[in-house]
Design a protein around this motif. Structure first.
Motif, PDB file in Angstrom:
ATOM      1  N   ASN A  28       0.717  -1.230  -0.050  1.00 48.59           N
ATOM      2  CA  ASN A  28      -0.003  -0.023   0.018  1.00 48.59           C
ATOM      3  C   ASN A  28       0.804   1.354   0.022  1.00 48.59           C
ATOM      4  OD1 ASN A  28      -2.314  -1.616   0.143  1.00 48.59           O
ATOM      5  ND2 ASN A  28      -2.289  -1.556   2.331  1.00 48.59           N
ATOM      6  N   ASP A  29       0.305   2.309  -0.756  1.00 42.80           N
ATOM      7  CA  ASP A  29       1.176   3.575  -0.765  1.00 42.80           C
ATOM      8  C   ASP A  29       0.754   4.374   0.307  1.00 42.80           C
ATOM      9  OD1 ASP A  29       2.596   2.684  -3.145  1.00 42.80           O
ATOM     10  OD2 ASP A  29       1.109   3.573  -4.434  1.00 42.80           O
ATOM     11  N   VAL A  30       1.612   4.723   1.022  1.00 43.87           N
ATOM     12  CA  VAL A  30       1.677   5.808   2.336  1.00 43.87           C
ATOM     13  C   VAL A  30       2.262   7.188   1.882  1.00 43.87           C
ATOM     14  CG1 VAL A  30       2.021   6.003   4.669  1.00 43.87           C
ATOM     15  CG2 VAL A  30       1.526   3.697   3.740  1.00 43.87           C
ATOM     16  N   LYS A  31       1.419   8.025   1.935  1.00 42.33           N
ATOM     17  CA  LYS A  31       1.750   9.366   1.337  1.00 42.33           C
ATOM     18  C   LYS A  31       2.562  10.065   2.648  1.00 42.33           C
ATOM     19  CE  LYS A  31       0.442  13.914  -0.281  1.00 42.33           C
ATOM     20  NZ  LYS A  31      -0.719  14.976  -0.881  1.00 42.33           N
ATOM     21  N   VAL A  32       3.909  10.290   2.326  1.00 39.01           N
ATOM     22  CA  VAL A  32       4.668  10.888   3.546  1.00 39.01           C
ATOM     23  C   VAL A  32       5.731  12.050   2.786  1.00 39.01           C
ATOM     24  CG1 VAL A  32       6.605   9.250   3.216  1.00 39.01           C
ATOM     25  CG2 VAL A  32       6.372  10.408   5.149  1.00 39.01           C
ATOM     26  N   THR A  33       5.869  13.097   3.219  1.00 39.80           N
ATOM     27  CA  THR A  33       6.902  14.322   3.018  1.00 39.80           C
ATOM     28  C   THR A  33       8.182  13.912   3.595  1.00 39.80           C
ATOM     29  OG1 THR A  33       5.002  15.736   2.730  1.00 39.80           O
ATOM     30  CG2 THR A  33       7.226  16.597   2.684  1.00 39.80           C
ATOM     31  N   LEU A  34       8.949  13.661   2.749  1.00 40.73           N
ATOM     32  CA  LEU A  34      10.502  13.546   3.187  1.00 40.73           C
ATOM     33  C   LEU A  34      11.076  14.588   3.609  1.00 40.73           C
ATOM     34  CD1 LEU A  34      11.414  10.637   0.746  1.00 40.73           C
ATOM     35  CD2 LEU A  34      10.542  10.216   3.034  1.00 40.73           C
ATOM     36  N   PRO A  35      12.116  14.869   4.469  1.00 43.04           N
ATOM     37  CA  PRO A  35      13.054  15.797   4.722  1.00 43.04           C
ATOM     38  C   PRO A  35      13.794  16.377   3.244  1.00 43.04           C
ATOM     39  CG  PRO A  35      13.531  14.294   6.201  1.00 43.04           C
ATOM     40  CD  PRO A  35      12.548  13.642   5.353  1.00 43.04           C
ATOM     41  N   LYS A  36      13.992  17.639   2.983  1.00 46.73           N
ATOM     42  CA  LYS A  36      14.268  17.984   2.060  1.00 46.73           C
ATOM     43  C   LYS A  36      15.674  17.673   1.587  1.00 46.73           C
ATOM     44  CE  LYS A  36      16.287  22.123   4.330  1.00 46.73           C
ATOM     45  NZ  LYS A  36      16.420  23.590   4.349  1.00 46.73           N
ATOM     46  N   GLU A  37      16.565  17.040   2.458  1.00 46.78           N
ATOM     47  CA  GLU A  37      17.986  16.731   2.001  1.00 46.78           C
ATOM     48  C   GLU A  37      17.626  15.238   1.497  1.00 46.78           C
ATOM     49  OE1 GLU A  37      18.399  18.894   6.046  1.00 46.78           O
ATOM     50  OE2 GLU A  37      16.915  17.402   5.141  1.00 46.78           O
ATOM     51  N   VAL A  38      16.895  14.624   1.884  1.00 47.09           N
ATOM     52  CA  VAL A  38      16.547  13.211   1.219  1.00 47.09           C
ATOM     53  C   VAL A  38      15.519  13.412  -0.128  1.00 47.09           C
ATOM     54  CG1 VAL A  38      15.340  10.985   1.633  1.00 47.09           C
ATOM     55  CG2 VAL A  38      16.453  12.268   3.433  1.00 47.09           C
ATOM     56  N   LEU A  39      14.840  14.336  -0.310  1.00 50.80           N
ATOM     57  CA  LEU A  39      14.073  14.627  -1.400  1.00 50.80           C
ATOM     58  C   LEU A  39      15.168  15.087  -2.614  1.00 50.80           C
ATOM     59  CD1 LEU A  39      10.924  16.488  -0.494  1.00 50.80           C
ATOM     60  CD2 LEU A  39      11.171  14.279  -1.286  1.00 50.80           C
ATOM     61  N   GLU A  40      16.263  15.847  -2.251  1.00 52.78           N
ATOM     62  CA  GLU A  40      17.352  16.116  -3.152  1.00 52.78           C
ATOM     63  C   GLU A  40      17.815  14.808  -3.692  1.00 52.78           C
ATOM     64  OE1 GLU A  40      19.701  19.086  -1.353  1.00 52.78           O
ATOM     65  OE2 GLU A  40      18.280  20.704  -1.176  1.00 52.78           O
ATOM     66  N   GLN A  41      18.162  14.055  -2.764  1.00 49.40           N
ATOM     67  CA  GLN A  41      18.902  12.730  -3.290  1.00 49.40           C
ATOM     68  C   GLN A  41      18.022  11.889  -3.903  1.00 49.40           C
ATOM     69  OE1 GLN A  41      22.212  12.085  -2.911  1.00 49.40           O
ATOM     70  NE2 GLN A  41      22.267  14.179  -1.903  1.00 49.40           N
ATOM     71  N   THR A  42      16.898  11.862  -3.808  1.00 54.20           N
ATOM     72  CA  THR A  42      15.928  10.832  -4.432  1.00 54.20           C
ATOM     73  C   THR A  42      15.621  11.248  -5.986  1.00 54.20           C
ATOM     74  OG1 THR A  42      13.852  12.201  -3.659  1.00 54.20           O
ATOM     75  CG2 THR A  42      14.733  10.048  -2.437  1.00 54.20           C
TER      76      THR A  42
END
Length: 919
Positions: free
Chosen positions: A695-709
């Motif tokens: 199941n997909d769970v909507k979560v906002t990751l920290p900006k440091e992690v978002l940049e890497q993804t």
């Protein structure tokens, strides 16, 4: 008459033939008993041979009246014979000469002088046939004959006196050697027959006298109820021992009569059948006096008393009565052993004792079985019967009963104690109690008892009944569903130990164990009890294996671990080394796989196993990668390559992801985009078709992690054109370095937990964040946010502090960093709650299995109809069940419903009661 030469062949001499000279240093000369030791006789004897065979050529024939030449004269009419012809003729030896073999002699025949007449040392049997010549035969005079008669009369009297002394227990008046010589002289005189008759009469006279058993026999015959049978038996044995002692001396005195006359007479023919040896005569006389003659069909009263005494001793032995001493100092055990030996010697053991003994034993067994069956339960009855049979077998061996007696006795015991009470021994409820108590000794004794009567296979019915009843209760116990597999394995373990230790690895019970497990695990009652529509057992087996592969052996109860016998068997077979933890883990996985083999709903197991395997691989929770691959190999061997194809693909994706990350790091370094913010990103790229659906769970990751993804996604889409990445953050995990007042720690968290904790880096120290603030910043809502905050603030490792305090999370709560957090470990895991499966997820998995099963059923129907073209309903349903049973059991009603769906889709149609495939 003394032997003489044949009248038609004259004696010849061989004066010219000298025997070979023997060296005095190599062979000592033999001295004849009649020769003078002072005389040195160096002559060598030679003898002429008499040809009794074919007459050689040139030899003359003489009439019987021809005068024979003396040994020292040469026959003038006898032609000289060749050495070969003379060697074939027998040598004539003159016994009046005393020439010793091997002693040199100058005489041409007989040695000539120097020896006494009558010497016989010239006889040498090893040199061939000889002719005996007797000379100077002297006749017995009347005076000598009168002296011999006097000697024989005196000898008869001495023997009579000796018998009186022997039977009275006194020393004989004459030496034993003289008595023996007297018996020998009487036998040589021809009085052996009268001597034997006289001896037999004297023996019978003493035996039937008051000193023997005469008085006892009279008293017993007059009143058989007045005496104690054991005392009578002891008295008869006392007389028998005295009789044997006296007859031993008599046999020594009359040994010559026994060996030279009686032994020969007993082998001549039926006319001398009455003549027995001294020992046989003694046995016959005592048997006749105590039990009657051999031809008697019924024992004498005295013999009956002896038999009754022996039976009484045996019954007292069986009833464990105190062994009292019998008058005379003989105990009961020795008396019974000696009595059995006596009966065997007399030859009445099988005729009188054995039938009576078996009859009394049969009655004893009947009374014993009736008494114990009424007063004892199954366990105690087995114990008493087993002990009795062992005592009976030992008694037969100890007292020397015949093998036929022992065999018949034990057969009667088995018939009465086991066969006639088989209903009690095979009672389902009683056997179930023993199995439930894991009473291996009692079950082993029960199995061995039934095996003695050939009834061991009848124990399979209560065995199967207990397994089905107990197993069905386990799989339908909805209150203890999490313990289902452990309880099943404990049941299987106890039953396996029972088969191994109690049933001697009997394949009948091993097969019954497998058959019964398969019966209750696939019973429709278990499915209906859980209301899942699919196999609940398959699900729980997959979860049990997941527990093993995550936690190892420490998650198992000790009752499931292998014992020393199992380790020894595995070590002998080369499967594992004793005490090896990896081998023990592999063994436990094998036991779980045994349960998996029993279930029909393998598709349910596959769905949950794949889901749990994905969690272990993605979250790095596997206790052993070798164990993971070993389990895949076991499943492949059991279900085939199609079953494990997706599972193997999951491992390949893990390897490809590692290669992909190495390539990404190289690309990242080449573009000059170094890792920022101290974030080391690791991405696992998974094949959507091989991995389970999460199941997909909507979560906002920290900006440091978002940049890497974002950076990785740019790289991946540039390298693999046309592919799309779907991020599954709910399956992600991270390690965050945190500083507390008591020192730094590394926290192993899920992506949701890490997102929540990173929020506190953006607020001043000790500033609380509300429930709504956290939800708004992380995009987590509802139960997902509640579980995340609960794991951080209410679990064992509380890195957050909640206000107000409590175990549950509410929207009005506020949270702050727990700076006083402490843990002995540097790296702390706080994601246990996040791994738990929700009830909705479980239900959804079962529904997905049911949907897939419907599609597989429809596909099977189409395949069958395409190949057969036309089929009846019953045949089609049977064929569908046969093709789909490897994946899961399909109800005939579901098959009919799927047939209707295919008719609506125009795959098949009905025609005259059959189904027809539409091309």
């Amino acid at each position: 008459m003394p032997p003489s030469y044949p009248p038609n062949f004259p004696a010849t001499s061989a004066a010219h033939q000298q025997p070979p000279q023997l060296s005095s240093s190599r062979r000592r000369p033999r001295v004849d008993s009649h020769s003078d030791p002072d005389t040195n006789d160096n002559t060598t004897r030679t003898a002429a041979s008499n040809n009794l065979g074919k007459r050689p050529r040139g030899e003359y024939t003489f009439s019987p009246s021809a005068q024979l030449p003396t040994p020292h004269q040469q026959d003038p009419f006898q032609p000289t014979m060749s050495a070969k012809a003379q060697g074939k003729r027998p040598e004539v030896i003159d016994l009046t000469q005393n020439s010793s073999p091997g002693r040199p002699s100058n005489s041409s025949y007989g040695g000539g002088g120097g020896g006494r007449p009558g010497g016989i040392t010239g006889l040498q049997p090893h040199l061939g046939p000889r002719k005996l010549v007797i000379k100077n035969l002297r006749q017995t005079t009347s005076t000598q004959r009168a002296g011999a008669d006097e000697y024989y009369t005196r000898t008869r009297a001495d023997l009579d006196n000796a018998l009186d002394a022997i039977f009275a227990g006194r020393p004989t008046g004459e030496p034993m050697e003289l008595l023996y010589r007297g018996v020998e002289d009487l036998c040589r005189k021809g009085e052996a027959e009268s001597l034997y008759s006289r001896l037999k009469d004297r023996c019978d006279q003493w035996l039937t006298s008051d000193d023997g058993i005469g008085q006892l026999r009279k008293e017993v015959t007059a009143n058989t109820t007045h005496f104690n049978v054991i005392e009578v038996t002891a008295a008869v044995m006392g007389v028998y021992r005295r009789w044997n002692a006296r007859m031993l001396i008599v046999r020594k005195v009359y040994s010559y009569l026994d060996r030279s006359y009686l032994l020969l007479q007993s082998t001549i023919g039926k006319e001398d059948k009455g003549r027995q040896g001294v020992n046989d005569m003694a046995i016959s006389l005592f048997r006749k006096a105590a039990f009657g003659p051999r031809s008697a069909t019924k024992a004498l009263p005295l013999g009956v008393m002896v038999l009754r005494g022996m039976i009484t001793l045996i019954m007292q032995e069986r009833e464990d009565q105190e062994r009292e001493q019998i008058p005379g100092g003989l105990d009961r055990v020795q008396l019974l052993k000696d009595s059995v030996t006596m009966l065997k010697v007399f030859g009445v053991y099988g005729k009188f004792f054995e039938p009576w003994f078996l009859e009394h034993s049969y009655e004893f067994y009947k009374e014993f079985a009736e008494q114990k069956s009424e007063s004892c339960g199954l366990r105690d009855y087995i114990k008493h019967i087993d002990a009795l049979l062992k005592r009976e077998e030992h008694m037969c061996d100890f007292y020397g009963f015949d093998s036929t007696t022992k065999r018949q006795l034990l057969q009667d015991a088995h018939e009465v104690l086991i066969t006639k009470y088989s209903e009690k021994l095979l009672d389902t409820g009683s056997v179930a109690k023993l199995l439930e108590a894991e009473d291996v000794p009692s079950m082993k004794a029960l199995y061995q008892l039934l095996k003695l009567s050939g009834l061991q296979n009848k124990l399979k019915e209560p065995w199967d009944s207990y397994i089905r009843k107990t197993g069905s209760a386990i799989v339908t116990d909805t209150a203890r569903g999490d313990e289902m597999v452990i309880r099943l394995l404990e049941l299987r373990r106890s039953l396996y130990v029972m088969v191994r230790d109690a049933f001697d690895q009997d394949e009948v019970y091993s097969y019954g164990l497998r058959e019964s497990f398969g019966g209750f695990m696939n019973d429709s009652k278990s499915t209906s009890a859980w209301g899942t529509g699919t196999s609940k057992v398959g699900e729980m087996i997959a979860k049990y294996i997941d527990m093993l592969l995550r936690g190892g052996l420490k998650t198992l109860p000790k009752s499931l671990l292998s014992d020393n016998k199992d380790k020894a068997i595995a070590e002998r077979s080369g499967l594992a080394a004793a005490g090896d933890e990896d081998s023990e883990l592999d063994t436990q996985l094998g036991h779980a796989l045994e349960l998996f083999k029993f279930i029909d709903g393998k598709d349910t197991f596959e769905a949950f196993y794949k889901k749990d395997l994905g969690r272990r691989l993605l979250l790095g929770r596997s206790a052993s990668q070798d164990a993971e691959r070993s389990m895949i190999t076991k499943l492949k061997g059991e279900c085939g390559a199609n079953f494990t194809h997706n599972l193997e693909q999951m491992f390949k994706d893990q390897e490809l992801s590692r290669d992909e990350m190495t390539s990404y790091k190289t690309w990242l370094a080449g573009t000059g985009k170094a890792t920022k913010g101290g974030v080391d990103l690791t991405v696992k790229v998974l094949s959507h078709s091989a991995w389970p659906t999460y199941n997909d769970v909507k979560v906002t990751l920290p900006k440091e992690v978002l940049e890497q993804t974002t950076s990785f996604e740019t790289y991946y889409q540039a390298k693999h054109t046309g592919r799309k990445l779907t991020w599954k953050h709910n399956m992600s995990h991270c390690i965050i370095k945190a500083r507390f007042d008591r020192g730094p720690k590394e926290l192993s968290l899920s992506a949701q937990q890490g997102s929540v904790l990173m929020l506190f880096n953006d607020v001043p120290d000790d500033t609380p964040l509300s429930y709504s603030q956290i939800s708004q910043s992380t995009s987590l809502t509802g139960a997902e946010l509640d579980r995340t905050l609960q794991s951080l603030a209410c679990g064992k490792s509380r890195v957050l502090s909640k206000a107000p305090k409590g175990r549950d999370v509410y929207p009005t709560d506020t949270f702050t960093v727990n700076r006083a957090f402490a843990d002995p470990k540097f790296r702390v895991k706080i994601n246990q709650i996040q791994l738990k499966e929700t009830r909705e997820e479980n239900k959804e998995t079962h529904e997905k299995v049911a949907r897939d099963r419907q599609l597989e059923t429809q596909a099977a129907i189409v395949r069958i109809m395409k190949s057969r073209k036309t089929m009846g309903h019953a045949q089609l349903v049977a064929e569908v069940i046969n093709q789909t049973k490897a994946r899961g059991a399909v109800d005939p009603g579901e098959i009919k419903a799927n047939i209707e769906k295919l008719i609506d889709k125009d795959y098949i149609e009905r025609e005259e009661g059959n189904y027809v495939y539409l091309a």
